[in-house]
Design an enzyme around this catalytic site. Structure first.
Site, PDB file in Angstrom:
ATOM      1  N   TYR A 267       0.686  -1.222  -0.029  1.00  0.00           N
ATOM      2  CA  TYR A 267      -0.050   0.072  -0.134  1.00  0.00           C
ATOM      3  C   TYR A 267       0.834   1.238   0.086  1.00  0.00           C
ATOM      4  CZ  TYR A 267      -3.122   3.579   1.641  1.00  0.00           C
ATOM      5  OH  TYR A 267      -3.875   4.811   1.766  1.00  0.00           O
ATOM      6  N   ASP A 302      -8.343  -3.236  -1.353  1.00  0.00           N
ATOM      7  CA  ASP A 302      -9.447  -2.765  -1.602  1.00  0.00           C
ATOM      8  C   ASP A 302      -9.032  -1.376  -2.293  1.00  0.00           C
ATOM      9  OD1 ASP A 302      -9.717  -0.269   0.723  1.00  0.00           O
ATOM     10  OD2 ASP A 302      -8.791  -2.293   1.252  1.00  0.00           O
ATOM     11  N   LYS A 374     -11.099  -9.044   5.155  1.00  0.00           N
ATOM     12  CA  LYS A 374     -11.882  -7.740   5.783  1.00  0.00           C
ATOM     13  C   LYS A 374     -12.545  -7.282   4.376  1.00  0.00           C
ATOM     14  CE  LYS A 374     -10.749  -3.045   7.002  1.00  0.00           C
ATOM     15  NZ  LYS A 374      -9.824  -2.075   7.167  1.00  0.00           N
TER      16      LYS A 374
END
Length: 545
Positions: A267, A302, A374
């Site tokens: 990330y 995500d 998640k």
């Protein structure tokens, strides 16, 4: 909860995917083992008890690591010259030493022989205090879970609270827990991931989030302990171990008994332009701390779908999940600690968008059957129409119920409009409760046809993921970088191109010299036994919601 329906996947293809992920990760792990960073060294001194900051709020640990690096370098680790200076009488403790070093009043050296061994023994004792504190925090968590109980069912309901002011966050977090939230996430102030220091003390001035500091961790954990006792169930706390201070925040979180941490292997590289080598070195150390502390990590797949198309790039999410799993396992994390991320981000105007979302969620659930996962709500296609957004969040919650997700982040109908009010959170929690109460047993009845739309789509995404992993592993790169680093540089993930020799924090990466010593890494690599703890079990609470 009833086990979710299974897809008819080729088990050999699944094994191939994991084998390719292991091959792709191995050279990067090797690089991480051969390097250190300024943040790894600072985290080690924080474990030894160094805290506090000067009048300009620059932490003493930054001053001390900078002084050592300027004089003797960090190639041999920071602790040997630091504890040598203490043994020579330059200061009585780490804080005084850092203060003197900040004004240039300490001369560091690399000791040899018996003096070197004495410094290393002293460093191991000092750092061991922090590791014991992490072990103690883990035991306390398990004791509280055993006494108070976990939420009645999964998924755990995960709610974000972050006003910028920790003293405003606390009552909002407690209110959210009373309304049914199982996990409170205090997101960080905008831009903190790019600070190469950890702010000190309680903070009241964050923007779109609250600064991650040791004192803020302590205050919120105490507040949630209080409401946990009131409700008769243990309420978990989440923050972010990412950015330039990932190792330090992980160490502070372990000592202050946080329960989950955002911690993704790529990330920071992709979305904050942090140097890839810096990130992989830092994330290995931070994940070792999380493993020791019994912390569940949440990964950030995500985010790929906010920059790339959620249908076309679905296979890159699967590849990242497999890589995150591999990096996590190598660092010592267990399946129950892997909150691998994925999201409900397909354009709702696309025909069969719900069926596609269901296929992708089922694929993730089946590939990682022991991981909590998640599940992230829609954000990219939230337009400001709160009625449409509320409906989309309901569909998102339905997929979570049908596919057995472990951690469900509550979607807000005011996403992309305003920072949610308490009333917005209450409505969002009502949405979750309705869907979970009405449809949590739907998995018992739902069995997609073997060659129907959902099964076919899931097999397609898995096949594309394997093809991408094969390209990553087998394609040669003229620069000589490991294949995964070359793929990151080419924009394979999230359409972001991040070369290995660029990015923020590169100057903080140091190649280890022969004889490098870091007592925290030595203890973590050796697998010093932590308290024997099994995966959290869902037990009925003694009272409350």
């Amino acid at each position: 909860m009833t086990s979710p329906a299974r897809l008819d996947l080729d088990p050999e293809l699944v094994r191939t995917a994991r084998r390719l992920a292991r091959h792709a990760a191995a050279p990067v792990v090797s690089i991480a083992r051969r390097h250190t960073t300024v943040s790894v060294e600072r985290a080690t001194l924080r474990l030894a008890g160094l805290s506090g900051a000067d009048h300009e709020r620059v932490p003493w640990v930054n001053h001390l690591v900078t002084a050592v690096r300027d004089q003797v370098g960090l190639e041999h680790g920071v602790t040997t010259p630091v504890y040598d200076a203490l043994l020579r009488g330059d200061a009585d403790d780490l804080t005084t030493l850092a203060q003197k070093a900040s004004s240039g009043n300490v001369s560091f050296r690399l000791p040899t022989g018996r003096e070197e061994q004495a410094a290393r023994r002293a460093a191991a004792r000092g750092v061991g205090v922090g590791l014991k504190r992490i072990d103690s925090a883990r035991r306390t968590r398990e004791r509280l879970v055993s006494r108070l109980g976990d939420p009645r069912q999964k998924p755990w309901i995960y709610l974000i609270v972050a006003t910028g002011d920790i003293y405003e966050d606390i009552p909002q977090a407690q209110a959210a827990a009373r309304e049914g939230a199982d996990v409170i996430a205090v997101i960080r102030s905008t831009g903190q991931s790019l600070l190469d220091y950890v702010p000190e003390g309680a903070t009241r001035e964050g923007f779109a989030g609250t600064y991650a500091t040791q004192e803020n961790f302590r205050l919120m954990r105490a507040a949630l302990d209080e409401v946990s006792k009131e409700l008769g169930r243990y309420v978990r706390l989440t923050n972010y171990a990412s950015g330039l201070c990932m190792p330090e925040i992980a160490a502070l979180a372990g000592m202050e008994r946080l329960d989950m941490m955002l911690n993704d292997s790529m990330y920071g590289i992709l979305f904050r332009d942090i140097n890839p080598i810096r990130t992989f070195v830092d994330q290995r150390f931070s994940r070792q701390i999380h493993a020791r502390a019994g912390i569940i990590i949440n990964t950030g797949e995500d985010n790929y779908l906010t920059t790339a198309d959620a249908v076309e790039a679905a296979h890159t999410v699967t590849v990242s999940q497999l890589l995150n799993e591999r990096f996590a396992k190598e660092a010592g994390l267990e399946d129950w600690q892997l909150g691998l991320g994925h999201a409900f981000e397909i354009n709702p105007d696309l025909p069969d968008s719900f069926r596609l979302e269901l296929a992708h969620a089922m694929l993730a659930r089946q590939l990682f059957p022991e991981a909590p996962l998640k599940w992230m709500p829609p954000t990219k296609h939230m337009t400001g129409d709160v009625f449409r957004g509320y409906l989309l969040d309901g569909f998102f919650n339905l997929v979570g119920a049908m596919t057995g997700q472990g951690i469900l982040l509550v979607g807000m109908m005011t996403e992309a409009v305003v920072t949610p009010f308490l009333s917005d959170r209450d409505l969002a929690l009502q949405n979750v409760r309705y869907v979970m109460n009405a449809a949590s047993g739907l998995t018992e009845d739902f069995h997609p046809p073997r060659d129907g739309f959902i099964q076919t789509r899931a097999r397609q995404v898995l096949g594309e993921a394997v093809e991408l992993l094969e390209r990553i592993v087998h394609d040669s790169d003229p620069s000589g970088d490991p294949p995964l680093l070359a793929a990151i540089a080419d924009g394979t993930f999230g359409l972001m191109k991040r070369p290995a020799d660029a990015g923020k924090g590169l100057e903080g990466v140091v190649k280890r010299a022969p004889g490098y010593d870091n007592p925290a890494i030595t203890a973590l690599d050796a697998g010093v036994p932590a308290p024997k703890v099994t995966a959290p079990k869902v037990t009925a609470p003694k009272g409350g919601k």
